[in-house]
Every structure is written in structure tokens, then in C-alpha cells.
Scaffold this motif. Structure first.
Motif, PDB file in Angstrom:
ATOM      1  N   PHE A   1       0.830  -1.197   0.000  1.00 19.79           N
ATOM      2  CA  PHE A   1       0.000   0.000   0.000  1.00 19.79           C
ATOM      3  C   PHE A   1       0.869   1.253   0.000  1.00 19.79           C
ATOM      4  O   PHE A   1       0.601   2.206  -0.739  1.00 19.79           O
ATOM      5  CB  PHE A   1      -0.927  -0.001   1.219  1.00 19.79           C
ATOM      6  CG  PHE A   1      -1.904   1.125   1.234  1.00 19.79           C
ATOM      7  CD1 PHE A   1      -2.969   1.153   0.358  1.00 19.79           C
ATOM      8  CD2 PHE A   1      -1.754   2.174   2.131  1.00 19.79           C
ATOM      9  CE1 PHE A   1      -3.876   2.199   0.367  1.00 19.79           C
ATOM     10  CE2 PHE A   1      -2.648   3.215   2.153  1.00 19.79           C
ATOM     11  CZ  PHE A   1      -3.718   3.229   1.259  1.00 19.79           C
ATOM     12  N   GLY A   2       1.921   1.253   0.799  1.00 22.79           N
ATOM     13  CA  GLY A   2       2.849   2.386   0.818  1.00 22.79           C
ATOM     14  C   GLY A   2       3.518   2.602  -0.524  1.00 22.79           C
ATOM     15  O   GLY A   2       3.697   3.730  -0.974  1.00 22.79           O
ATOM     16  N   PHE A   3       3.872   1.501  -1.200  1.00 19.94           N
ATOM     17  CA  PHE A   3       4.478   1.618  -2.524  1.00 19.94           C
ATOM     18  C   PHE A   3       3.493   2.241  -3.509  1.00 19.94           C
ATOM     19  O   PHE A   3       3.858   3.130  -4.279  1.00 19.94           O
ATOM     20  CB  PHE A   3       4.923   0.247  -3.038  1.00 19.94           C
ATOM     21  CG  PHE A   3       5.409   0.288  -4.456  1.00 19.94           C
ATOM     22  CD1 PHE A   3       6.690   0.735  -4.736  1.00 19.94           C
ATOM     23  CD2 PHE A   3       4.586  -0.091  -5.502  1.00 19.94           C
ATOM     24  CE1 PHE A   3       7.139   0.801  -6.046  1.00 19.94           C
ATOM     25  CE2 PHE A   3       5.025  -0.022  -6.809  1.00 19.94           C
ATOM     26  CZ  PHE A   3       6.314   0.418  -7.081  1.00 19.94           C
ATOM     27  N   VAL A   4       2.248   1.787  -3.483  1.00 16.23           N
ATOM     28  CA  VAL A   4       1.239   2.316  -4.405  1.00 16.23           C
ATOM     29  C   VAL A   4       1.023   3.806  -4.152  1.00 16.23           C
ATOM     30  O   VAL A   4       0.962   4.604  -5.097  1.00 16.23           O
ATOM     31  CB  VAL A   4      -0.083   1.527  -4.281  1.00 16.23           C
ATOM     32  CG1 VAL A   4      -1.213   2.213  -5.020  1.00 16.23           C
ATOM     33  CG2 VAL A   4       0.101   0.115  -4.803  1.00 16.23           C
ATOM     34  N   ILE A   5       0.925   4.201  -2.892  1.00 17.88           N
ATOM     35  CA  ILE A   5       0.737   5.620  -2.566  1.00 17.88           C
ATOM     36  C   ILE A   5       1.938   6.438  -3.033  1.00 17.88           C
ATOM     37  O   ILE A   5       1.783   7.505  -3.637  1.00 17.88           O
ATOM     38  CB  ILE A   5       0.499   5.805  -1.052  1.00 17.88           C
ATOM     39  CG1 ILE A   5      -0.817   5.154  -0.644  1.00 17.88           C
ATOM     40  CG2 ILE A   5       0.517   7.272  -0.659  1.00 17.88           C
ATOM     41  CD1 ILE A   5      -2.040   5.698  -1.335  1.00 17.88           C
ATOM     42  N   GLY A   6       3.144   5.953  -2.768  1.00 13.71           N
ATOM     43  CA  GLY A   6       4.341   6.657  -3.219  1.00 13.71           C
ATOM     44  C   GLY A   6       4.405   6.766  -4.732  1.00 13.71           C
ATOM     45  O   GLY A   6       4.769   7.813  -5.284  1.00 13.71           O
ATOM     46  N   PHE A   7       4.038   5.708  -5.418  1.00 15.24           N
ATOM     47  CA  PHE A   7       4.029   5.729  -6.878  1.00 15.24           C
ATOM     48  C   PHE A   7       3.008   6.737  -7.404  1.00 15.24           C
ATOM     49  O   PHE A   7       3.295   7.491  -8.342  1.00 15.24           O
ATOM     50  CB  PHE A   7       3.712   4.329  -7.423  1.00 15.24           C
ATOM     51  CG  PHE A   7       3.705   4.278  -8.920  1.00 15.24           C
ATOM     52  CD1 PHE A   7       4.893   4.179  -9.617  1.00 15.24           C
ATOM     53  CD2 PHE A   7       2.518   4.328  -9.623  1.00 15.24           C
ATOM     54  CE1 PHE A   7       4.900   4.143 -11.001  1.00 15.24           C
ATOM     55  CE2 PHE A   7       2.512   4.292 -10.999  1.00 15.24           C
ATOM     56  CZ  PHE A   7       3.706   4.193 -11.693  1.00 15.24           C
TER      57      PHE A   7
END
Length: 66
Positions: free
Chosen positions: A6-12
């Protein structure tokens, strides 16, 4: 979805907004997300506005240490 995913998706998504619309739009999106997150925490009762104001005023009253 794990927290890391989820953190990766938000950062992306933030990086994508930054690339497409510029830094101001990305910063605005992050700020709006934080305000929404705080509002939901207050509504759910996980956070109290009085507690936040007490913390903010306590930080201002502290004297800087040399």
C-alpha cells in the motif's frame, strides 16, 4: 494488500502526480490526504482535537535547550 504494498502504491501515485501536474499539485494531494486521514481519526475517536491542541501548546511552551 500489505502495508508495504500500500505504501508503494501511494508513493508511486504521488510521484505520478508530481511528474504529470508538478510539485505543487503533488504537495497539495499529500496535504489533502493528511487532512482527510486526520479527520477520519477524529471522527472514529482515535484522536481528540483537545489532545492535539494540548500537544501543540506544550511544544510552544518548551524552552530550547542549549
Amino acid at each position: 494488500m500489505s502495508r508495504q504494498q500500500f505504501g508503494f502504491v501511494i508513493g508511486f501515485l504521488i510521484a505520478a502526480v508530481w511528474a504529470v501536474a508538478g510539485f505543487g499539485a503533488a504537495a497539495g494531494a499529500v496535504l489533502a490526504g493528511l487532512v482527510g486521514w486526520l479527520a477520519v481519526r477524529v471522527i472514529d475517536g482515535d484522536l481528540s482535537v483537545a489532545g492535539l491542541t494540548d500537544r501543540a501548546s506544550a511544544n510552544r511552551r518548551r524552552s530550547p535547550t542549549p
